[in-house]
Design an enzyme around this catalytic site. Structure first.
Site, PDB file in Angstrom:
ATOM      1  N   GLU A  86      37.220  10.559 -33.218  1.00 28.05           N
ATOM      2  CA  GLU A  86      36.514   9.747 -32.210  1.00 28.05           C
ATOM      3  C   GLU A  86      35.375  10.611 -31.694  1.00 28.05           C
ATOM      4  OE1 GLU A  86      37.329   6.656 -31.376  1.00 28.05           O
ATOM      5  OE2 GLU A  86      39.252   6.494 -32.432  1.00 28.05           O
TER       6      GLU A  86
ATOM      7  N   CYS B 207      31.421   9.013 -23.612  1.00 30.09           N
ATOM      8  CA  CYS B 207      30.981   8.802 -25.003  1.00 30.09           C
ATOM      9  C   CYS B 207      30.305   7.458 -25.156  1.00 30.09           C
ATOM     10  CB  CYS B 207      32.171   8.926 -25.951  1.00 30.09           C
ATOM     11  SG  CYS B 207      33.551   7.850 -25.531  1.00 30.09           S
TER      12      CYS B 207
HETATM   13  P1  NAD Z   1      33.322  19.643 -28.816  1.00 30.78           P
HETATM   14  O1  NAD Z   1      33.268  19.076 -30.194  1.00 30.78           O
HETATM   15  O2  NAD Z   1      32.455  20.790 -28.502  1.00 30.78           O
HETATM   16  O3  NAD Z   1      34.808  20.109 -28.447  1.00 30.78           O
HETATM   17  C1  NAD Z   1      35.889  19.213 -28.450  1.00 30.78           C
HETATM   18  C2  NAD Z   1      37.179  19.986 -28.636  1.00 30.78           C
HETATM   19  O4  NAD Z   1      37.140  20.635 -29.909  1.00 30.78           O
HETATM   20  C3  NAD Z   1      37.430  21.083 -27.617  1.00 30.78           C
HETATM   21  O5  NAD Z   1      38.808  21.098 -27.324  1.00 30.78           O
HETATM   22  C4  NAD Z   1      37.027  22.348 -28.348  1.00 30.78           C
HETATM   23  O6  NAD Z   1      37.714  23.504 -27.922  1.00 30.78           O
HETATM   24  C5  NAD Z   1      37.430  22.025 -29.766  1.00 30.78           C
HETATM   25  N1  NAD Z   1      36.649  22.709 -30.788  1.00 30.78           N
HETATM   26  C6  NAD Z   1      35.333  23.047 -30.739  1.00 30.78           C
HETATM   27  N2  NAD Z   1      34.958  23.601 -31.903  1.00 30.78           N
HETATM   28  C7  NAD Z   1      36.053  23.622 -32.702  1.00 30.78           C
HETATM   29  C8  NAD Z   1      36.300  24.060 -34.035  1.00 30.78           C
HETATM   30  N3  NAD Z   1      35.347  24.576 -34.787  1.00 30.78           N
HETATM   31  N4  NAD Z   1      37.546  23.899 -34.533  1.00 30.78           N
HETATM   32  C9  NAD Z   1      38.526  23.340 -33.800  1.00 30.78           C
HETATM   33  N5  NAD Z   1      38.355  22.919 -32.540  1.00 30.78           N
HETATM   34  C10 NAD Z   1      37.125  23.043 -31.991  1.00 30.78           C
HETATM   35  O7  NAD Z   1      33.026  18.418 -27.834  1.00 30.78           O
HETATM   36  P2  NAD Z   1      32.894  18.456 -26.239  1.00 30.78           P
HETATM   37  O8  NAD Z   1      31.559  19.017 -25.892  1.00 30.78           O
HETATM   38  O9  NAD Z   1      34.118  19.027 -25.658  1.00 30.78           O
HETATM   39  O10 NAD Z   1      32.923  16.902 -25.876  1.00 30.78           O
HETATM   40  C11 NAD Z   1      31.792  16.088 -25.793  1.00 30.78           C
HETATM   41  C12 NAD Z   1      31.685  15.224 -27.034  1.00 30.78           C
HETATM   42  O11 NAD Z   1      32.855  14.430 -27.159  1.00 30.78           O
HETATM   43  C13 NAD Z   1      30.529  14.246 -26.971  1.00 30.78           C
HETATM   44  O12 NAD Z   1      29.885  14.194 -28.221  1.00 30.78           O
HETATM   45  C14 NAD Z   1      31.209  12.921 -26.661  1.00 30.78           C
HETATM   46  O13 NAD Z   1      30.483  11.795 -27.076  1.00 30.78           O
HETATM   47  C15 NAD Z   1      32.475  13.081 -27.439  1.00 30.78           C
HETATM   48  N6  NAD Z   1      33.489  12.142 -26.959  1.00 30.78           N
HETATM   49  C16 NAD Z   1      33.875  11.101 -27.767  1.00 30.78           C
HETATM   50  C17 NAD Z   1      34.797  10.166 -27.304  1.00 30.78           C
HETATM   51  C18 NAD Z   1      35.232   9.000 -28.168  1.00 30.78           C
HETATM   52  O14 NAD Z   1      36.247   8.387 -27.861  1.00 30.78           O
HETATM   53  N7  NAD Z   1      34.497   8.648 -29.208  1.00 30.78           N
HETATM   54  C19 NAD Z   1      35.335  10.305 -26.027  1.00 30.78           C
HETATM   55  C20 NAD Z   1      34.914  11.362 -25.228  1.00 30.78           C
HETATM   56  C21 NAD Z   1      34.001  12.284 -25.705  1.00 30.78           C
END
Ligand code: NAD
Length: 478
Positions: free
Chosen positions: A233, A267
């Site tokens: 997501e 999001c």
């Molecule tokens: P992010 O991708 O930076 O991090 C998300 C999670 O992934 C965190 O827990 C982080 O520690 C982990 N992570 C980061 N890099 C990783 C890796 N290489 N391997 C494994 N885990 C890793 O995202 P963010 O900045 O925390 O969140 C914002 C994003 O989330 C925005 O793009 C937003 O649109 C999206 N989002 C989507 C939804 C949806 O339902 N579609 C809902 C909320 C947020």
């Protein structure tokens, strides 16, 4: 060996006032092994048992709502939503508990083969043993549970790693899990950053990831190598179309609410607007009039509309998008770049006109309280521009009536289209399925029945009730 602590910034003060202690590799492996050991009994106990246990967790969350809400308030810098979330999660658990037995019953297919009348079939459900959930910082508690709750009801064990940006809510939530020992055996939160996330993906049998497109893409590659399902997501760049026939005050209210809710850190926030040029000026007047009435949630955490940026880097990204748009000819109608107040980063509701698709603000995810509005000649141009995106999470259409809005909404490449309002996705969690388009997601709907059924492998039990066919059935000249 201990793992390196991660500093955690407070979004209202800008100061580091907390640390995250990730598990070591050995601790994580042992934790996952323990969850795996407990999962068969959880699955075998049946849906009635799991529903009863999950209802006790919902009760425990409500009983501890204040502690969870206070911790999430420190994580996110916002008060009202943080204190509502425990009740939303408890309601969501109870909703899935109500729905789960019927979903399982209806999904179980049994009958007689349509090509061989002496063969009958039945369905067995076999949950993935261990599901990994990795979640982001914008809605810490809620987003850590959206996939975990139906997976637990399906019979999986679950390990959750929320974002290292907002980890404070984990402690009071873990206390509620500890109050329900049967659940504590199959559900664990761990804190940590990307390294912990990467390690979890190597341990689990299926992954639910909510976060950015680049991280989702990297994790999908790991899951492909390991041959495990990845339910992703990801980000969005939701478009809203406002037609010439729309009620402009209503349209402005819908667009503004969709864009600045949680200071745009959602999001499915409305991130770009296409309005018929015949009503453009009147719409902008209405939109800016309403936007100027919104106040920062500062200095009092219990007042105002727009909380701080949870992640300081996000404020930099939004400022960069704004500066890029202005340098390319956009016009700032109200709001402006981020402000630093007592160490917190805030932004007023910001309306931009004169934008186009050469600008980052119309193409890349902004995740801030900015409403860029582009004038269009007609509906066809608005639809073409709305569909000109690498994202396809959701969208909105505000027209003169519902039928006009629906006709336009059917043409949009997005998984959920709100008609006559924006951001209605959150209202359909267990009701109806949706599929993200383009880079906004992969792996099937987290909503509707599939939200739970995707965690179950289907085993077909096939029974021959008559004699086994004789060897003549193999003859080429039969
Ligand atoms: P992010 O991708 O930076 O991090 C998300 C999670 O992934 C965190 O827990 C982080 O520690 C982990 N992570 C980061 N890099 C990783 C890796 N290489 N391997 C494994 N885990 C890793 O995202 P963010 O900045 O925390 O969140 C914002 C994003 O989330 C925005 O793009 C937003 O649109 C999206 N989002 C989507 C939804 C949806 O339902 N579609 C809902 C909320 C947020």
């Amino acid at each position: 060996m201990t793992s390196t602590q991660l500093p955690v910034r407070n979004p209202r003060t800008g100061r580091v006032d907390h640390v995250v202690q990730p598990p070591t590799a050995a601790e994580l492996a042992e934790l996952c092994a323990g969850l795996r050991r407990a999962q068969p009994a959880w699955a075998a106990a049946g849906i009635g048992h799991r529903v009863a246990v999950m209802r006790r967790w919902a009760d425990a969350i409500e009983a501890n709502a204040k502690a969870i809400g206070d911790a999430e308030m420190t994580d996110t810098g916002r008060s009202r939503v943080s204190h509502e979330v425990p009740y939303m999660v408890a309601a969501s658990i109870r909703g899935w508990c109500d729905a789960a037995p019927g979903l399982l019953e209806r999904a179980r297919l049994h009958g007689v083969s349509s090509v061989s009348p002496t063969v009958s079939y039945d369905t067995e459900f076999d949950p993935y043993s261990l599901l990994g959930v990795i979640s982001p910082w914008n809605h810490p508690f809620l987003l850590s549970t959206l996939d975990a709750v139906p997976a637990l009801l399906a019979g999986c064990a679950v390990i959750i790693k929320p974002s290292e940006v907002t980890p404070r809510f984990v402690e009071p939530v873990a206390a509620t899990i500890a109050e329900v020992p049967e659940l504590a055996a199959v559900l664990r939160y761990v804190t940590g950053g990307p390294d912990t996330g990467r390690a979890i993906v190597e341990e689990v049998d299926a992954l639910c990831f909510t976060g950015s497109v680049p991280t989702g893409r990297a994790l999908a590659q790991t899951c492909a190598r390991r041959f495990i399902p990845a339910f992703l997501e990801l980000g969005g760049k939701d478009a809203a179309i406002v037609t010439a026939s729309a009620d402009l005050p209503q349209a402005a209210a819908a667009v503004l609410k969709g864009a600045v809710h949680n200071a745009g850190q959602v999001c499915f926030a409305t991130e770009r607007v296409y309005v018929d040029r015949s009503v453009h000026d009147a719409f902008i007047e209405e939109l800016t009039g309403q936007a100027r009435l919104l106040e920062l949630n500062y200095p009092d955490v219990d007042r105002g509309h727009l909380g701080p940026f949870i992640l300081a880097r996000q404020a930099d990204i939004v400022d960069d998008h704004l500066a890029d748009a202005l340098a390319r000819g956009a016009v700032l109608q109200c709001g402006g770049p981020s402000e630093t107040l007592d160490g917190g980063r805030y932004m007023r509701a910001t309306v931009l006109t004169g934008v186009d698709h050469s600008m980052k603000i119309m193409c890349e995810e902004t995740f801030g309280p900015v409403v860029p509005v582009q004038a269009c000649h007609d509906v066809d141009e608005a639809v073409r521009l709305a569909n000109d995106s690498e994202y396809g999470l959701s969208a909105a259409v505000i027209a003169g009536d519902e039928a006009e809005a629906a006709a336009i909404g059917r043409r949009l490449n997005a998984g959920a289209v709100s008609l006559m309002d924006t951001s209605l996705t959150i209202t359909i969690m267990r009701d109806v399925e949706k599929t993200s388009y383009n880079s906004s997601g992969l792996g099937g709907s987290r909503m509707g029945p599939n939200g739970m059924l995707r965690f179950l492998r289907r085993k077909a039990l096939l029974t021959r009730s008559g004699p086994v066919p004789d060897m003549d059935s193999l003859r080429e000249d039969a």
